[in-house]
Write a protein that holds these residues in place. Structure first.
Motif, short mmCIF file in Angstrom:
data_model
loop_
_atom_site.label_atom_id
_atom_site.label_comp_id
_atom_site.label_asym_id
_atom_site.label_seq_id
_atom_site.Cartn_x
_atom_site.Cartn_y
_atom_site.Cartn_z
N LEU A 41 6.63 4.14 15.95
CA LEU A 41 5.58 3.88 14.95
C LEU A 41 6.00 2.74 14.02
O LEU A 41 5.19 1.88 13.66
N GLN B 10 -5.17 9.66 13.22
CA GLN B 10 -3.70 9.80 13.23
C GLN B 10 -3.23 10.81 12.19
O GLN B 10 -2.35 11.63 12.46
N LEU C 161 -6.97 5.54 11.71
CA LEU C 161 -5.98 6.08 10.78
C LEU C 161 -6.30 7.53 10.42
O LEU C 161 -5.40 8.38 10.34
N ASP D 136 -10.91 0.77 12.14
CA ASP D 136 -9.49 0.90 11.78
C ASP D 136 -9.26 2.14 10.92
O ASP D 136 -8.27 2.87 11.09
N LYS E 205 -4.90 -0.58 4.45
CA LYS E 205 -4.46 -0.29 5.82
C LYS E 205 -2.94 -0.28 5.91
O LYS E 205 -2.33 0.60 6.52
N SER E 206 -2.31 -1.27 5.27
CA SER E 206 -0.85 -1.36 5.29
C SER E 206 -0.21 -0.15 4.61
O SER E 206 0.77 0.43 5.11
N LYS F 124 6.09 -0.39 16.29
CA LYS F 124 4.82 -0.60 17.00
C LYS F 124 5.03 -0.76 18.50
O LYS F 124 4.50 -1.67 19.14
N ARG G 278 -0.57 3.00 6.80
CA ARG G 278 0.38 3.00 7.93
C ARG G 278 1.77 3.40 7.47
O ARG G 278 2.48 4.12 8.17
N GLN G 279 2.17 2.90 6.28
CA GLN G 279 3.47 3.31 5.74
C GLN G 279 3.47 4.79 5.41
O GLN G 279 4.45 5.50 5.66
#
Length: 521
Positions: A460, A406, A403, A399, A330-331, A463, A334-335
């Motif tokens: 983004l 997105q 993503l 989650d 997930k991290s 946050k 997001r990056q």
């Protein structure tokens, strides 16, 4: 003896060999398809891994020319950087040595087995049938080598012919022959295979065969050099680095060949095996030397050809691993979102800059970025298809779905940028020049859009929603203002550029809406 029947039989066998090799390479590429290109694309940041993959791919498809052309094409598409492609180019030469080893150890005797197996698999009603033709042509390649050997057998009884090929010849001339023949047939495997067959037959001395197979390395670069003609700057550097690498390898070994070449015939082992081993050592040692010197080598290419300021840093390609904790997945995603948004922002900037400046280099750079994003989209579709099936925990699935949504929005944003890019292509096609008032509107509108991009990127990262709403309202106000100014221009028949601005405004409005929707997620 009568030479004509023997020569005709030999030429026919050689033509069948080339035919089999080309079809084998084509079948392997078709079977592997997009995955084959992805496999090459993932190699890349560590040069030694690029060498291993270049060697493996070439060993499978039996064509260093094909591997180098694929590498050049991936660089042209933006998938590989120039430096990342160099390792693959180095490894391609090692991969070609597998043919020499198979022929030298007479493993070609198993060719009929592969032909029969491949033929039988083609009729099986199963997924394995797709490998039938590949296996068939693999056997066909080595069967034709046996055919060449038997068809040229009568020449062993001709003392005039054999003495000419066995007696020492000028090594520089032999290198040139190997180079020109390989360039003509577009495969060093053909040259190497024939040299080993001739050596097995006693028709070619080791002293004359070694410079021929060394020269084949230079000749094999002809295909990549031809492929680079219509490609971009980085791809040209890749093709030329392939040429410089192979020429450099020959120059490294040339003093040894000139000093000790006359002793090659003193080898006590089977001459064909000795030739195959020399071919292997030559390519492995050359690749290792150049991989150790990869940084100065690429700098030399940059110095000779100039650095491409329009090239760009490649983004991380996602690869799903069930063993990695979802928190880390997930991290990283997001990056990747932030990185992809930044990439799209810069791509939009280049596209609009190419409209404003009409500079060919900027247009080519933006085209390369567009093609790269298209490649990334396929990678993410494949990634999420695997991840959605593998992740079963309800919260993690939610989650991941968010993503996924997105990323979908980001690629939808790319579609709108691509529409603007196609507007620029239409301008080029129909030779439409923008007048100063239209250029000012384009510049101002792109400035507002880039500001919205920047605010969304910051929100983004932090946050938070920040100034996105206010910036979107400012952009909408300017779009409305342009529409009012555009109407009188559209009524003028001599203002062809006004229609272009109308398209630009339409696509910019869609882009704004998508950016706002993405920011709201």
């Amino acid at each position: 003896m009568e030479y004509l029947p023997v020569i005709m039989a030999g030429l026919t066998a050689i033509i069948l060999f080339i035919f089999g090799l080309e079809n084998f390479s084509t079948e392997i590429e078709q079977v592997s398809g997009e995955k084959f290109r992805r496999f090459l694309a993932r190699a890349t940041r560590i040069p030694i891994i690029g060498v291993l993959i270049g060697a493996l791919v070439t060993a499978v498809i039996q064509s260093s020319s094909a591997t180098s052309v694929i590498a050049v094409g991936l660089v042209n598409a933006g998938v590989l950087s120039f430096k990342s492609s160099v390792g693959i180019i180095f490894g391609a030469n090692i991969g070609t040595t597998i043919t020499a080893q198979l022929v030298a150890f007479k493993l070609t005797a198993f060719a009929p087995v592969f032909i029969i197996l491949g033929f039988a698999l083609s009729f099986v009603r199963s997924r394995v049938a797709i490998f039938g033709k590949s296996i068939f042509y693999f056997g066909f390649v080595f069967f034709t080598l046996n055919l060449i050997s038997s068809s040229l057998g009568p020449l062993q009884n001709d003392p005039t012919f054999t003495q000419y090929l066995i007696n020492p010849q000028n090594p520089l001339l032999a290198i040139l022959v190997g180079c020109l023949f390989t360039a003509a047939v577009q495969s060093s495997s053909v040259t190497t295979g024939l040299a080993i067959v001739f050596t097995q037959q006693g028709l070619l001395s080791l002293e004359n065969a070694v410079p021929i197979i060394i020269g084949a390395n230079i000749g094999t670069t002809a295909t990549a050099l031809l492929a680079m003609v219509h490609m971009d700057f980085a791809a040209r550097k890749t093709a030329l680095s392939h040429f410089f690498f192979n020429v450099g390898g020959v120059l490294l070994f040339l003093p040894v060949l000139l000093l000790f070449g006359d002793r090659l015939n003193e080898f006590s082992t089977n001459p064909a095996i000795a030739l195959a081993n020399i071919h292997l050592v030559f390519n492995v040692v050359t690749s290792l030397i150049f991989i150790l010197l990869i940084t100065p080598f690429t700098r030399l290419i940059d110095m000779l050809l100039g650095e491409d300021e329009m090239d760009f840093e490649r983004l991380a390609i996602p690869a799903f691993d069930e063993q990695v904790a979802f928190k880390k997945v997930k991290s990283e995603l997001r990056q990747n979102l932030v990185d992809l948004l930044s990439f799209l922002q810069e791509s939009y900037n280049l596209v609009t800059l190419s409209i404003e400046s009409n500079y060919r280099g900027i247009f080519d750079a933006s085209a390369k970025r567009m093609e790269y994003v298209n490649f990334l989209e396929k990678e993410y579709v494949s990634y999420f298809s695997t991840a959605v099936i593998s992740i079963t925990h309800e919260r993690e699935s939610r989650d991941l779905l968010k993503l996924h949504t997105q990323f979908d929005y980001l690629f939808s944003i790319y579609d709108s940028i691509d529409d603007i890019f196609n507007t620029k292509k239409a301008l080029n096609m129909y030779y439409v020049e923008l007048e100063s008032d239209i250029l000012l509107m384009v510049r101002t509108l792109s400035g507002h859009t880039l500001a919205l991009f920047e605010d969304i990127r910051k929100s983004l990262e932090e946050k938070s929603k920040g100034n996105v709403k206010k910036r979107a309202e400012e952009l909408q106000d300017f779009l409305d203002e342009i529409n009012r100014e555009l109407l009188p221009l559209l009524a003028q028949p001599d203002r062809r550029d006004a229609g272009t601005l109308s398209n630009f405004v339409t696509y910019s409005r869609r882009l704004k809406d998508k950016l706002v929707s993405f920011a709201a997620l």
